[in-house]
Write an enzyme that holds these catalytic residues in place. Structure first.
Site, PDB file in Angstrom:
ATOM      1  N   SER A  37       0.092  -0.812  43.330  1.00 43.38           N
ATOM      2  CA  SER A  37      -0.205   0.219  44.323  1.00 43.38           C
ATOM      3  C   SER A  37      -1.194   1.204  43.723  1.00 43.38           C
ATOM      4  O   SER A  37      -1.134   1.480  42.517  1.00 43.38           O
ATOM      5  CB  SER A  37       1.095   0.922  44.731  1.00 43.38           C
ATOM      6  N   ASN A  38      -2.081   1.694  44.559  1.00 43.59           N
ATOM      7  CA  ASN A  38      -3.112   2.642  44.119  1.00 43.59           C
ATOM      8  C   ASN A  38      -4.033   2.023  43.068  1.00 43.59           C
ATOM      9  O   ASN A  38      -4.588   2.749  42.228  1.00 43.59           O
ATOM     10  CB  ASN A  38      -2.464   3.935  43.589  1.00 43.59           C
TER      11      ASN A  38
ATOM     12  N   HIS B  75       3.730   1.505  40.835  1.00 40.39           N
ATOM     13  CA  HIS B  75       3.426   2.551  41.818  1.00 40.39           C
ATOM     14  C   HIS B  75       2.015   3.130  41.662  1.00 40.39           C
ATOM     15  O   HIS B  75       1.313   3.332  42.655  1.00 40.39           O
ATOM     16  CB  HIS B  75       4.465   3.674  41.713  1.00 40.39           C
TER      17      HIS B  75
ATOM     18  N   GLU C  16       8.195   4.014  68.853  1.00 41.82           N
ATOM     19  CA  GLU C  16       6.785   3.993  69.314  1.00 41.82           C
ATOM     20  C   GLU C  16       5.906   3.255  68.307  1.00 41.82           C
ATOM     21  O   GLU C  16       5.090   2.397  68.671  1.00 41.82           O
ATOM     22  CB  GLU C  16       6.301   5.442  69.478  1.00 41.82           C
ATOM     23  N   ASN C  17       6.098   3.534  67.044  1.00 44.01           N
ATOM     24  CA  ASN C  17       5.272   2.901  66.005  1.00 44.01           C
ATOM     25  C   ASN C  17       5.552   1.400  65.939  1.00 44.01           C
ATOM     26  O   ASN C  17       4.624   0.593  65.797  1.00 44.01           O
ATOM     27  CB  ASN C  17       5.528   3.559  64.643  1.00 44.01           C
TER      28      ASN C  17
ATOM     29  N   GLN D 247      -0.873  -1.916  47.490  1.00 41.16           N
ATOM     30  CA  GLN D 247      -0.547  -0.905  48.505  1.00 41.16           C
ATOM     31  C   GLN D 247      -1.406   0.337  48.254  1.00 41.16           C
ATOM     32  O   GLN D 247      -1.298   0.955  47.197  1.00 41.16           O
ATOM     33  CB  GLN D 247       0.946  -0.534  48.431  1.00 41.16           C
TER      34      GLN D 247
ATOM     35  N   GLY E 205      -2.618   8.762  58.294  1.00 44.08           N
ATOM     36  CA  GLY E 205      -3.279   9.862  57.589  1.00 44.08           C
ATOM     37  C   GLY E 205      -2.372  11.074  57.528  1.00 44.08           C
ATOM     38  O   GLY E 205      -2.825  12.209  57.585  1.00 44.08           O
TER      39      GLY E 205
ATOM     40  N   TYR F 169      10.980   8.272  45.193  1.00 46.61           N
ATOM     41  CA  TYR F 169      11.419   8.902  46.457  1.00 46.61           C
ATOM     42  C   TYR F 169      12.871   9.376  46.367  1.00 46.61           C
ATOM     43  O   TYR F 169      13.343  10.115  47.243  1.00 46.61           O
ATOM     44  CB  TYR F 169      11.290   7.941  47.656  1.00 46.61           C
TER      45      TYR F 169
HETATM   46  N1  LIG Z   1       2.221   3.868  47.215  1.00 42.79           N
HETATM   47  C1  LIG Z   1       2.018   5.166  47.336  1.00 42.79           C
HETATM   48  O1  LIG Z   1       1.537   5.840  46.410  1.00 42.79           O
HETATM   49  C2  LIG Z   1       2.363   5.824  48.633  1.00 42.79           C
HETATM   50  C3  LIG Z   1       1.889   7.129  48.910  1.00 42.79           C
HETATM   51  C4  LIG Z   1       2.215   7.685  50.144  1.00 42.79           C
HETATM   52  C5  LIG Z   1       2.967   6.969  51.055  1.00 42.79           C
HETATM   53  N2  LIG Z   1       3.450   5.725  50.751  1.00 42.79           N
HETATM   54  C6  LIG Z   1       4.293   4.957  51.692  1.00 42.79           C
HETATM   55  O2  LIG Z   1       3.696   4.995  52.969  1.00 42.79           O
HETATM   56  C7  LIG Z   1       4.611   5.519  53.910  1.00 42.79           C
HETATM   57  C8  LIG Z   1       3.872   6.234  55.023  1.00 42.79           C
HETATM   58  O3  LIG Z   1       3.040   7.262  54.500  1.00 42.79           O
HETATM   59  P1  LIG Z   1       3.337   8.816  54.774  1.00 42.79           P
HETATM   60  O4  LIG Z   1       4.787   8.931  55.005  1.00 42.79           O
HETATM   61  O5  LIG Z   1       2.766   9.602  53.681  1.00 42.79           O
HETATM   62  O6  LIG Z   1       2.430   9.164  56.026  1.00 42.79           O
HETATM   63  P2  LIG Z   1       2.229   8.604  57.535  1.00 42.79           P
HETATM   64  O7  LIG Z   1       3.161   7.492  57.852  1.00 42.79           O
HETATM   65  O8  LIG Z   1       0.768   8.396  57.700  1.00 42.79           O
HETATM   66  O9  LIG Z   1       2.581   9.901  58.375  1.00 42.79           O
HETATM   67  C9  LIG Z   1       3.880  10.420  58.437  1.00 42.79           C
HETATM   68  C10 LIG Z   1       3.822  11.671  59.290  1.00 42.79           C
HETATM   69  O10 LIG Z   1       3.375  11.328  60.614  1.00 42.79           O
HETATM   70  C11 LIG Z   1       4.343  11.745  61.579  1.00 42.79           C
HETATM   71  N3  LIG Z   1       4.433  10.670  62.583  1.00 42.79           N
HETATM   72  C12 LIG Z   1       4.952   9.422  62.397  1.00 42.79           C
HETATM   73  N4  LIG Z   1       4.856   8.701  63.533  1.00 42.79           N
HETATM   74  C13 LIG Z   1       4.279   9.513  64.463  1.00 42.79           C
HETATM   75  C14 LIG Z   1       3.959   9.345  65.830  1.00 42.79           C
HETATM   76  N5  LIG Z   1       4.193   8.197  66.467  1.00 42.79           N
HETATM   77  N6  LIG Z   1       3.389  10.394  66.474  1.00 42.79           N
HETATM   78  C15 LIG Z   1       3.135  11.563  65.839  1.00 42.79           C
HETATM   79  N7  LIG Z   1       3.433  11.783  64.539  1.00 42.79           N
HETATM   80  C16 LIG Z   1       4.011  10.757  63.855  1.00 42.79           C
HETATM   81  C17 LIG Z   1       5.651  11.938  60.828  1.00 42.79           C
HETATM   82  O11 LIG Z   1       6.401  12.990  61.428  1.00 42.79           O
HETATM   83  P3  LIG Z   1       8.008  12.967  61.686  1.00 42.79           P
HETATM   84  O12 LIG Z   1       8.671  12.346  60.484  1.00 42.79           O
HETATM   85  O13 LIG Z   1       8.321  14.424  61.842  1.00 42.79           O
HETATM   86  O14 LIG Z   1       8.229  12.185  62.941  1.00 42.79           O
HETATM   87  C18 LIG Z   1       5.161  12.337  59.433  1.00 42.79           C
HETATM   88  O15 LIG Z   1       4.923  13.742  59.385  1.00 42.79           O
HETATM   89  C19 LIG Z   1       5.505   6.418  53.054  1.00 42.79           C
HETATM   90  O16 LIG Z   1       6.701   6.753  53.711  1.00 42.79           O
HETATM   91  C20 LIG Z   1       5.687   5.552  51.846  1.00 42.79           C
HETATM   92  O17 LIG Z   1       6.653   4.544  52.116  1.00 42.79           O
HETATM   93  C21 LIG Z   1       3.132   5.142  49.560  1.00 42.79           C
END
Ligand SMILES: NC(=O)c1ccc[n+]([C@@H]2O[C@H](COP(=O)([O-])OP(=O)(O)OC[C@H]3O[C@@H](n4cnc5c(N)ncnc54)[C@H](OP(=O)(O)O)[C@@H]3O)[C@@H](O)[C@H]2O)c1
Length: 270
Positions: free
Chosen positions: A137-138, A107, A236-237, A158, A188, A49
């Site tokens: 992870s994965n 990872h 909110e989350n 994860q 998602g 990241y």
């Molecule tokens: N291990 C892995 O391979 C892997 C892969 C992917 C992700 N991850 C981890 O998982 C975390 C979360 O996954 P992600 O970031 O891909 O996706 P996510 O958390 O499912 O979604 C993030 C998206 O949702 C929006 N969002 C967040 N809260 C919201 C709410 N209350 N209402 C409406 N929209 C909302 C955010 O927009 P805004 O930012 O514009 O608010 C952003 O565009 C990552 O940050 C990372 O730490 C790990």
């Protein structure tokens, strides 16, 4: 008080964490500071990241003591060889401005290096107090089975998990082996938020669709790590555990029709 799950490694892991992918520089530091002020005590980052320093800056400006925070980071695919795990982790500690990492994850599975070699180095880091728990992870079921042959204890897997990709079989397998699942991309990436069932349940519980999803994840024994750069959404989350969803409604989310995984950045079929 922070709600936690007990890891096999004997460490308490907060059930609601803050994901930091794509949150770099000042935006990342600000988001992390805000998340800690709101009450999150789990931060999820990764070498790939490129934001270890931003996470460290956010922690510093929040004033929250390091020992109150559970810090997860992930080893990049280029660093799975024994000596690379050791040198990369030394760098992570410097970048994160800390003496220890609470949870270090592989990872992605990587066929180029036997998993036992990577885990051996991680075990040495754990024995030396540089990391407190070991995870992956994965990893699919067969990757986890490979880790069982190494004798190194894996506490966490994860993986992408959200209502439209709920990992039912892998969750059951991990539960049998005492491995806690961290649900990544729990919203998602935003795609699941419009699902009619979630909108219906949000109305019923006086909550929002993201809150219903995050509450479901934790109710099913998983850790959630939503990411947002938006202060209101970060709050909110975090507030998604302030109500209880009835089992009949949790079962309806469990039964949601399944789609395809969003993330396919690595290999699964070996
Ligand atoms: N291990 C892995 O391979 C892997 C892969 C992917 C992700 N991850 C981890 O998982 C975390 C979360 O996954 P992600 O970031 O891909 O996706 P996510 O958390 O499912 O979604 C993030 C998206 O949702 C929006 N969002 C967040 N809260 C919201 C709410 N209350 N209402 C409406 N929209 C909302 C955010 O927009 P805004 O930012 O514009 O608010 C952003 O565009 C990552 O940050 C990372 O730490 C790990």
């Amino acid at each position: 008080m922070t709600k936690t799950f007990a890891l096999k490694a004997g460490v308490a892991m907060p059930v609601m964490g803050f994901g930091t992918s794509r949150l770099t520089g000042n935006v990342g530091a600000e988001a992390v500071r805000h998340a800690l002020e709101v009450g999150y005590r789990l931060l999820d980052t990764a070498d790939s990241y490129g934001n270890h320093e931003a996470v460290a800056a956010g922690i510093k400006s929040s004033g929250v003591p390091r020992e109150e925070i559970f810090l997860t980071t992930k080893i990049d695919g280029d660093d799975h060889a024994y000596k690379d795990v050791l040198s990369a982790t030394k760098r992570y500690l410097e970048e994160l401005n800390t003496d220890y990492i609470d949870l270090l994850l592989i990872h992605w599975p990587n066929r180029a290096v036997p998993v036992g070699e990577t885990l051996k180095a991680m075990q040495e880091l754990k024995d030396a107090g540089k990391i407190r728990a070991i995870g992956v992870s994965n990893f699919t079921r067969h990757h986890l089975e490979d880790t069982f042959q190494t004798g190194v204890e894996v506490s966490v897997n994860q993986v992408e998990t959200h209502p439209a990709f709920n990992q039912k079989d892998l969750r059951e397998f991990c539960a049998e082996h005492g491995i806690i699942i961290t649900a990544y991309a729990p919203l998602g990436r935003g795609a699941d938020l419009e699902l009619p069932l979630l909108v219906e349940l949000a109305n019923k519980y006086g909550a929002t669709a993201p809150q219903i999803i995050l509450n479901w994840i934790v109710s099913r024994g998983m850790v959630a790590i939503p990411r947002s750069k938006t202060p209101e959404r970060i709050k909110e989350n975090f507030e998604s555990l302030d109500f209880t969803i009835e089992e009949t409604d949790l079962l309806r989310i469990d039964a949601f029709p399944q789609g395809k995984r969003i993330f396919s950045g690595g290999e699964f079929d070996y």
